[in-house]
Scaffold this motif. Sequence first.
Motif, PDB file in Angstrom:
ATOM      1  N   TYR A   1       0.874  -1.175   0.000  1.00 60.35           N
ATOM      2  CA  TYR A   1       0.000   0.000   0.000  1.00 60.35           C
ATOM      3  C   TYR A   1       0.909   1.222   0.000  1.00 60.35           C
ATOM      4  O   TYR A   1       2.090   1.142   0.390  1.00 60.35           O
ATOM      5  CB  TYR A   1      -0.932   0.008   1.233  1.00 60.35           C
ATOM      6  CG  TYR A   1      -0.210  -0.215   2.542  1.00 60.35           C
ATOM      7  CD1 TYR A   1       0.382   0.836   3.235  1.00 60.35           C
ATOM      8  CD2 TYR A   1      -0.104  -1.501   3.094  1.00 60.35           C
ATOM      9  CE1 TYR A   1       1.063   0.614   4.428  1.00 60.35           C
ATOM     10  CE2 TYR A   1       0.566  -1.723   4.282  1.00 60.35           C
ATOM     11  CZ  TYR A   1       1.145  -0.657   4.943  1.00 60.35           C
ATOM     12  OH  TYR A   1       1.822  -0.873   6.125  1.00 60.35           O
ATOM     13  N   PRO A   2       0.389   2.376  -0.420  1.00 59.09           N
ATOM     14  CA  PRO A   2       1.264   3.546  -0.527  1.00 59.09           C
ATOM     15  C   PRO A   2       1.500   4.228   0.813  1.00 59.09           C
ATOM     16  O   PRO A   2       0.626   4.259   1.682  1.00 59.09           O
ATOM     17  CB  PRO A   2       0.508   4.467  -1.493  1.00 59.09           C
ATOM     18  CG  PRO A   2      -0.925   4.072  -1.348  1.00 59.09           C
ATOM     19  CD  PRO A   2      -0.933   2.603  -1.029  1.00 59.09           C
ATOM     20  N   ALA A   3       2.686   4.783   0.960  1.00 58.07           N
ATOM     21  CA  ALA A   3       2.978   5.675   2.072  1.00 58.07           C
ATOM     22  C   ALA A   3       2.166   6.955   1.899  1.00 58.07           C
ATOM     23  O   ALA A   3       1.647   7.236   0.807  1.00 58.07           O
ATOM     24  CB  ALA A   3       4.470   5.992   2.096  1.00 58.07           C
ATOM     25  N   PRO A   4       1.993   7.777   2.953  1.00 57.78           N
ATOM     26  CA  PRO A   4       1.303   9.055   2.779  1.00 57.78           C
ATOM     27  C   PRO A   4       1.945   9.873   1.657  1.00 57.78           C
ATOM     28  O   PRO A   4       3.154  10.125   1.670  1.00 57.78           O
ATOM     29  CB  PRO A   4       1.489   9.736   4.139  1.00 57.78           C
ATOM     30  CG  PRO A   4       1.630   8.604   5.106  1.00 57.78           C
ATOM     31  CD  PRO A   4       2.392   7.545   4.363  1.00 57.78           C
ATOM     32  N   GLY A   5       1.135  10.230   0.662  1.00 55.93           N
ATOM     33  CA  GLY A   5       1.647  10.970  -0.479  1.00 55.93           C
ATOM     34  C   GLY A   5       2.437  10.138  -1.455  1.00 55.93           C
ATOM     35  O   GLY A   5       2.997  10.669  -2.418  1.00 55.93           O
TER      36      GLY A   5
END
Length: 247
Positions: free
Chosen positions: A12-16
Motif C-alpha cells: 500500500y502507498p505511504a502518505p503521499g
Amino acid sequence: MRLTILGRDGPYPAPGGACSGYLLEGPQGPVLLDCGPGVLARLRQRVDVPQLAAVFYSHYHPDHCSDHFVLRYVLDIARYLGCQRPEPLPLYGPARPADLAGRMPYKDVFTPHFLDPGESVAIAGFDVEVRATDHPIPCLASSWSAGGRRVVYSGDTGPGAAAELVQLARGADLLLIEASLLARRGDRAPGHLTARQAAEIAREAGVRQLLLTHLLPEYDPQEVLAEAQEVFPAARLAEPGATVELP
C-alpha cells in the motif's frame, strides 16, 4: 534506454506515495511497467497517456494494477475528445489467473496479449523475456533488452524463484527488484524477498546496477538499503521521480 520510478511502495502507498509503477523509455516510446495506486497521476506528469507504446503488468494484485482501472478511462475519454491513439494500446500481462486477466481489457482501448512463463516477445522495440516468480498468484519477472542495454524487473517474488531470477538477470545493466522484508527483523512473508535476499540475487547475477523497490511504508528505507549494501555495496533505493539513464 531510460527508467523512471513513478512509485515504489507495497503493498500500500505511504502518505503521499504510490505503489509499483515504472516508466521504461526505449526504441518505440514509453512503456508502463505496472500501475499501482497513485501511479496514474505521476505518469500524467511525465507523458501524455495516449502516447504510451505499451503497458505491462507483472501480476494482478491491486498494488500493481489498481490504477489500470482508471487508466482505461483516460484512453477512452481521449478517444471521445478526438485525441485518441491511432490504434488500441498494447496490453501485456500473465495469462493466469484467467479471471483476473479477463478483467484487464476494456471496450476497444487495449489490444491484450497474455503471456505464459518462458515466452519471449517484442514489445515497443524491446526484446522481452518473462519468467515465473515465487508468488501467491502467477507473476512474471521480465527482461527488457534494446540497443545493447538490458533492464530486469523482478515483479513480486519470494526466494523460491531465486535461481530463475539469477539466470534471467545475469549480466543485466540494471536489476529492479523487490525488497519488501528485512532479514534482521526475522521477516517472513510468502512470495516476497528480504533486502538481503534481493542483494544476494543481484550479486550472484553480476548485475551492474541494483535498485530496491516494493518497500514497506512502515520501514525506514535507509534500514532496507543498509541491509542490502552489506551484500551488494552499490545497491540503491528506487527513489520516486528518479530517472536512470542507460545510454
